[in-house]
Design a protein around this motif. Structure first.
Motif, PDB file in Angstrom:
ATOM      1  N   ASP A 169     -13.810 -54.924  36.364  1.00 21.72           N
ATOM      2  CA  ASP A 169     -14.706 -56.050  36.630  1.00 21.72           C
ATOM      3  C   ASP A 169     -14.103 -56.974  37.682  1.00 21.72           C
ATOM      4  N   GLU A 170     -12.847 -57.290  37.496  1.00 23.62           N
ATOM      5  CA  GLU A 170     -12.160 -58.174  38.443  1.00 23.62           C
ATOM      6  C   GLU A 170     -12.087 -57.538  39.819  1.00 23.62           C
ATOM      7  N   TYR A 197     -15.768 -57.607  41.434  1.00 28.12           N
ATOM      8  CA  TYR A 197     -16.180 -58.951  41.818  1.00 28.12           C
ATOM      9  C   TYR A 197     -15.330 -59.504  42.962  1.00 28.12           C
ATOM     10  N   SER A 198     -14.056 -59.184  42.947  1.00 31.83           N
ATOM     11  CA  SER A 198     -13.173 -59.637  44.021  1.00 31.83           C
ATOM     12  C   SER A 198     -13.582 -59.012  45.351  1.00 31.83           C
ATOM     13  N   LYS A 232     -23.002 -54.569  38.475  1.00 36.10           N
ATOM     14  CA  LYS A 232     -22.166 -55.749  38.719  1.00 36.10           C
ATOM     15  C   LYS A 232     -22.425 -56.345  40.104  1.00 36.10           C
ATOM     16  N   VAL A 233     -22.619 -55.479  41.108  1.00 36.69           N
ATOM     17  CA  VAL A 233     -22.920 -55.973  42.459  1.00 36.69           C
ATOM     18  C   VAL A 233     -24.276 -56.680  42.470  1.00 36.69           C
ATOM     19  N   VAL A 258     -16.568 -57.707  46.173  1.00 36.24           N
ATOM     20  CA  VAL A 258     -17.885 -58.200  46.592  1.00 36.24           C
ATOM     21  C   VAL A 258     -17.750 -59.592  47.195  1.00 36.24           C
ATOM     22  N   SER A 259     -16.950 -60.422  46.568  1.00 38.49           N
ATOM     23  CA  SER A 259     -16.748 -61.790  47.060  1.00 38.49           C
ATOM     24  C   SER A 259     -16.136 -61.786  48.458  1.00 38.49           C
ATOM     25  N   GLU A 307     -25.731 -58.223  39.991  1.00 35.44           N
ATOM     26  CA  GLU A 307     -25.567 -59.522  39.323  1.00 35.44           C
ATOM     27  C   GLU A 307     -24.916 -60.537  40.248  1.00 35.44           C
ATOM     28  N   TYR A 308     -23.876 -60.111  40.947  1.00 32.51           N
ATOM     29  CA  TYR A 308     -23.138 -61.031  41.812  1.00 32.51           C
ATOM     30  C   TYR A 308     -23.998 -61.508  42.989  1.00 32.51           C
ATOM     31  N   ARG A 317     -18.769 -60.372  50.960  1.00 33.36           N
ATOM     32  CA  ARG A 317     -19.872 -61.334  51.102  1.00 33.36           C
ATOM     33  C   ARG A 317     -19.473 -62.498  52.013  1.00 33.36           C
TER      34      ARG A 317
END
Length: 226
Positions: free
Chosen positions: A152-153, A156-157, A199-200, A159-160, A202-203, A163
């Motif tokens: 998960d980390e 999200y890391s 997860k992508v 994608v962030s 959602e983010y 982005r």
């Protein structure tokens, strides 16, 4: 006299061959001060099946195993589970080496080869250091890496990070931002990770179907579509 030659199976040969790439990678990472040698115990008279930077000891492929390598093999066998031993030695010229001998195991955990690393201790410090300092003229050599504690980390890391890069690029139309983000994530292999699409989505606050659409447009097949 003890016979060290081992009969190799097809699987044993595949295992030994796989170590050749390992040697190439280690040599590329560690630099020219390190000699990398792969021995096959199928034929100790011609045991060297891969060698890199052999100039440090004057050896080439097809040459025999050394007496010290055999001695280290016997010592490793006596010590049991350890499977390796490090020591200091000298080459033909009397120049110092720091060495390690690591056993290669094949089918049924038999020892079928040896991976030996010899560091030439007379290597110039500047030569050693140059291999660990990135070339400031080539940004491509410096990679970013996420050392996450869970998937998960990691997702999200990543994608962030992507982005932020895309949002700051004024040459990309606002309506194409999410598409570009997903294209980049595809290229970086993010969607091979479990539940990455969910997860992508959602983010980025978009639907899973939108993510799948952009993935298909990028020519990537997800696990769901295989």
């Amino acid at each position: 006299m003890k016979d060290y030659n081992v009969h190799l199976t097809l699987i044993d040969r595949i295992i030994l061959d796989s170590y050749k790439v390992l040697l190439e990678g280690l040599a590329d990472y560690l630099g020219s001060g390190y000699e990398m040698v792969l021995h096959s115990l199928e034929d100790t008279e011609h045991s060297v099946i891969k060698i890199i930077n052999g100039h440090h000891t004057g050896r080439a492929e097809g040459m025999p195993i050394t007496d010290l390598a055999l001695q280290m093999l016997e010592q490793i066998k006596k010590e049991g589970e350890k499977g390796y031993i490090s020591y200091f030695t000298k080459n033909k010229k009397g120049e110092p080496l720091k060495s390690t001998t690591i056993v290669v195991r094949g089918e049924e955990s038999r020892i079928i080869g040896l991976l030996c690393i010899n560091f030439y201790l007379n290597t110039n410090f500047s030569e050693i250091l140059s291999g660990f300092i990135p070339d400031i003229t080539s940004r491509a050599q410096v990679k970013t890496e996420t050392f996450a504690s869970n998937l998960d980390e990691l997702i999200y890391s990543k994608v962030s990070e992507v982005r932020s890069e895309v949002m700051e690029d004024n040459q990309i139309l606002p309506s194409l931002k999410n598409k570009e983000i997903i294209n980049i994530l595809c290229q970086q292999g993010v969607f091979t990770l479990k539940d990455a699409v969910v997860k992508v989505a959602e983010y980025l606050d978009i639907s899973k179907n939108t993510v799948y659409m952009h993935i298909r447009n990028a020519g990537v097949v997800t696990d769901k579509e295989k």
